[in-house]
Design a protein around this motif. Structure first.
Motif, PDB file in Angstrom:
ATOM      1  N   UNK A   1       0.761  -1.295  -0.002  1.00 27.52           N
ATOM      2  CA  UNK A   1       0.034  -0.175  -0.036  1.00 27.52           C
ATOM      3  C   UNK A   1       0.857   1.225   0.062  1.00 27.52           C
ATOM      4  N   UNK A   2       2.110   0.979  -0.351  1.00 26.95           N
ATOM      5  CA  UNK A   2       3.034   2.253  -0.450  1.00 26.95           C
ATOM      6  C   UNK A   2       2.431   3.808  -1.107  1.00 26.95           C
ATOM      7  N   UNK A   3       1.926   3.275  -2.394  1.00 32.60           N
ATOM      8  CA  UNK A   3       1.333   4.369  -3.339  1.00 32.60           C
ATOM      9  C   UNK A   3       0.266   4.909  -2.556  1.00 32.60           C
ATOM     10  N   UNK A   4      -0.641   4.372  -2.075  1.00 29.79           N
ATOM     11  CA  UNK A   4      -1.872   4.535  -1.533  1.00 29.79           C
ATOM     12  C   UNK A   4      -1.477   5.397  -0.274  1.00 29.79           C
ATOM     13  N   UNK A   5      -0.747   4.863   0.780  1.00 26.92           N
ATOM     14  CA  UNK A   5      -0.180   5.530   1.991  1.00 26.92           C
ATOM     15  C   UNK A   5       0.303   6.819   1.647  1.00 26.92           C
TER      16      UNK A   5
END
Length: 376
Positions: A102-106
């Motif tokens: 979830x790096x991009x969404x975080x």
């Protein structure tokens, strides 16, 4: 002349043979052997009424009482965790079962939180000048605002002027947008709602998980339920909380359970009602086949006999002075092999095993009257 003599002799021979045959027939006497009177031996017992427990038998397969089907609500790559996502893997309550990248969404969540923080900072000078009485609580909120933690709830707005001021600056809209993003971010991590094991896994580490995709199943291994179908005529005898003895037919091991739920509808095809029995034991596994004996009720002043002893018209055979007779009885419960009877007088002698060809008035001999060690 010779022909005439032979003819006369032939006629005489025929006549003599006819009379001789008649004499032999008349002289024959038929002797009928004297028939011995056969007295059948019967098994009997003396009636003693008492408390008869009515037990309803049923069977079924165990299922976990707590079961969770794991579905992905977001899209991303399945990350490797501290434990393998494999069938049979155990997890404690609160442990992460599935983690999706979830790096991009975080990053988008942090951006929204930063925007909210900037908006709050921008209104602080106006609050200090126009609303000094509420400035302190908003200043405390801003001071405790941590970008690395979940966004805390906004301070309570007590006046309409305060609500209009905060809402007019777009702070409420930004706050709820951040909370919505944080809620969705939490779906990238699935934690165990209870301690249990995985019974089905449909993905592996590194797989691209899509929204709505089923990932597996997770069950609680501490408590199981047995669903059994009970005939509708026995449902009025069952009660929630009744104790149940469960038997594993493979090794005859027994377990204790209790009725937790009873369905309120009758299956139209089978005319049965589903009852659910809760049982917990460390030796149990989902899918095990068990037989249940449900203690439906206890019938007072009754006896239990072989079902084959009940005659047409609700009668049974009794023995009076070595002669068979019939009496009326009241059957109150039927099982596969036995029947519970009432209205059978105490002390009367009844036939305990079926007799072929029995009839009223038939002479019998009770088994107990036979001499011991009799040789035939």
């Amino acid at each position: 002349m010779r022909k005439i003599i032979f003819t006369v002799l032939g006629i005489l021979l025929i006549v003599v043979s006819f009379f001789l045959a008649g004499a032999i027939i008349d002289s024959k006497k038929t002797f009928k052997p004297k028939s011995d009177k056969v007295v059948k031996t019967v098994f009997t017992e003396v009636v003693k009424n008492g408390m008869v427990p009515i037990v309803v038998s049923a069977n079924g397969n165990l299922t976990a009482k707590q079961r969770v089907e794991l579905y992905a609500e977001v899209q991303g790559v399945f990350k490797k965790g501290s434990k393998l996502f494999k069938e049979g893997q155990a997890f404690r309550k609160g442990e992460t079962i599935i983690s999706i990248d979830a790096n991009e969404y975080a990053a988008s969540v942090q951006s929204a939180k930063s925007n909210l923080f900037n908006q709050l900072t921008a209104v602080m000078p106006d609050l200090r000048l126009d609303y000094p009485d509420i400035y302190s609580k908003w200043q405390d909120y801003l001071s405790n605002f941590d970008m690395s933690k979940t966004t805390p709830a906004l301070p309570e707005m007590t006046t309409e002027k305060e609500k209009f001021f905060i809402s007019g600056r777009g702070i409420l809209t930004s706050f709820y947008n951040v909370k919505n993003l944080e809620q969705r971010l939490s779906k990238y991590r699935i934690v165990a709602p209870f301690s249990g094991i995985l019974t089905e896994t449909l993905v592996t580490e590194g797989t691209l998980v899509r929204s709505g995709q089923k990932l597996g199943e997770f069950i609680n291994t501490e408590v199981y339920e047995l669903e059994v179908a009970i005939s509708k005529r026995y449902t009025d005898l069952l009660k929630v909380g009744e104790s149940v003895e469960l038997t594993n037919l493979d090794d005859n091991s027994t377990y204790k359970g209790k009725v937790t739920r009873i369905s309120g509808s009758i299956d139209q095809l089978t005319q049965t009602v589903n009852a659910y029995i809760e049982v917990d034991d460390e030796n149990l596994r989902e899918g095990m086949y068990l037989e249940a004996d449900l203690d439906a009720k206890k019938e007072e002043d009754a006896i239990q006999v072989d079902r084959g002893l009940l005659l047409e018209g609700n009668k049974i055979f009794i023995v009076r002075d070595s002669v068979l007779d019939k009496i009326d009885v009241e059957p109150v419960y039927f099982s596969d092999k036995s029947v519970v009877l009432k209205n059978v007088p105490d002390g009367i002698t009844i036939v305990s095993k079926p007799i072929s060809g029995a009839f009223t008035g038939m002479a019998v001999k009770m088994y107990s009257e036979q001499p011991e060690n009799k040789k035939e």
